[in-house]
Design an enzyme around this catalytic site. Structure first.
Site, PDB file in Angstrom:
ATOM      1  CE  LYS A 150     -27.242 -34.644  13.360  1.00  0.00           C
ATOM      2  NZ  LYS A 150     -27.117 -35.305  12.052  1.00  0.00           N
TER       3      LYS A 150
ATOM      4  CD  GLU B  40     -23.633 -35.712  12.057  1.00  0.00           C
ATOM      5  OE1 GLU B  40     -23.339 -34.730  12.906  1.00  0.00           O
ATOM      6  OE2 GLU B  40     -24.631 -36.136  11.239  1.00  0.00           O
TER       7      GLU B  40
ATOM      8  CB  SER C  61     -34.311 -39.966   7.998  1.00  0.00           C
ATOM      9  OG  SER C  61     -32.999 -39.519   7.508  1.00  0.00           O
TER      10      SER C  61
ATOM     11  CD  GLU D  97     -27.793 -41.750  15.625  1.00  0.00           C
ATOM     12  OE1 GLU D  97     -28.686 -41.199  15.541  1.00  0.00           O
ATOM     13  OE2 GLU D  97     -26.531 -41.326  15.573  1.00  0.00           O
TER      14      GLU D  97
ATOM     15  CG  HIS E 171     -23.370 -38.462  16.100  1.00  0.00           C
ATOM     16  ND1 HIS E 171     -23.206 -38.278  14.555  1.00  0.00           N
ATOM     17  CD2 HIS E 171     -24.797 -38.358  16.155  1.00  0.00           C
ATOM     18  CE1 HIS E 171     -24.276 -38.172  13.955  1.00  0.00           C
ATOM     19  NE2 HIS E 171     -25.275 -38.053  14.968  1.00  0.00           N
TER      20      HIS E 171
ATOM     21  CG  ASN F 276     -27.282 -34.673  17.708  1.00  0.00           C
ATOM     22  OD1 ASN F 276     -26.877 -33.495  18.151  1.00  0.00           O
ATOM     23  ND2 ASN F 276     -26.565 -35.520  16.991  1.00  0.00           N
TER      24      ASN F 276
ATOM     25  N   GLY G  56     -29.540 -38.122   8.171  1.00  0.00           N
ATOM     26  CA  GLY G  56     -29.804 -36.662   7.589  1.00  0.00           C
ATOM     27  C   GLY G  56     -30.132 -36.838   5.992  1.00  0.00           C
TER      28      GLY G  56
END
Ligand code: PEP
Length: 250
Positions: free
Chosen positions: A11, A98, A213, A167, A96, A9, A173
């Site tokens: 992003k 985010e 990560s 996730e 996701h 991904n 991240g």
């Protein structure tokens, strides 16, 4: 046998030329192994057409990071699943963390996105995962159970095309990866939920990816767990050698 998948991904990273360079490096260096091991790239929309062309004669599959809930219309700035299909996209992220946090995507919207994708033969990569507080309070199974509700509204035929990505938000991240044991515990829970709501055979055939990560240095251990079928990779997908090393850990 369920598919093992590493999906990158990107992003909102890489301008057009940088994205092309990365994709060309992937094409040049990727050595596909067994046919049930799949490398997927989910670039920003600006790269989709060019990458479709670059990947066309390779085993790398094109993915996307988002799509709209409708098939067409007055939705300025949006992209439909049908448009992605026209570029030969085979996978698309849904839910996701985010997007859930920044664009307030709720279960109803995520269900509509899954339906749009499935109607266009694109496999949703459905993301779920808990926040740090949920984990500290021991509520992570409840949170994931709620998020998975979206998928139980799909028919069995549709569900079988879905990939699930676990996730944990605290690992995305942050450099803090879930341990292989933590990932396995949740993946086994997710698979048990699929067995309960769909059936055991479907559960056995569902690919469940870990994201948060994940990098070349921890992928082998994570992927060694029986219910971890690959990874959804953010930061480490921005370097060809790193994502290919993760793929090679499948
Ligand atoms: C992600 O955002 O899906 C992700 C897993 O990011 P990272 O690998 O950078 O933690």
């Amino acid at each position: 046998m369920r598919k093992k998948i590493v999906a990158g991904n990107w992003k909102m990273n890489k301008n057009f030329l940088e994205g092309i360079d990365l994709a060309k490096e992937l094409v040049e260096k990727h050595q596909p192994s067994e046919s049930n091991k799949q490398l997927v790239v989910c670039p920003p929309f600006i790269h989709t057409a060019a990458l479709s062309e670059l990947f066309s004669a390779t085993s790398i599959e094109l993915g996307a990071q988002n799509c709209h809930t409708s098939d067409k219309g007055a939705y300025t700035g949006e992209i439909s699943a049908g448009m992605l299909k026209s570029l030969n996209a085979k996978y698309c992220l849904v839910g996701h963390s985010e997007r859930r946090a920044n664009f307030f995507e709720d279960n109803q919207e995520l269900f509509q996105k899954c339906k749009q994708l499935l109607a266009n033969d694109i496999r949703p990569i459905f993301c779920c995962g808990e926040m740090l507080e949920d984990r500290r309070e021991g509520a992570y199974f409840d949170v994931i159970e709620d998020q998975l509700e979206v998928l139980w509204k799909l028919s069995k035929t549709d569900f079988q095309k879905v990939v699930i990505a676990y996730e944990p938000i605290w690992a995305i991240g942050t450099g803090e990866t879930a341990t292989a044991a933590q990932a396995q515990e949740v993946h086994a829970f997710i698979r048990s939920q699929v067995a309960k709501k769909m059936d055991v055979t479907i559960a056995e055939n569902t690919s469940i990816l870990y994201g948060g990560s994940c990098k070349a240095s921890n992928a082998i251990e994570l992927f060694s767990k029986p219910d971890v079928d690959g990874g959804l990779i953010g930061g480490a997908a921005l370097q060809a050698d790193e994502i290919l090393a993760i793929y090679n850990a499948l």
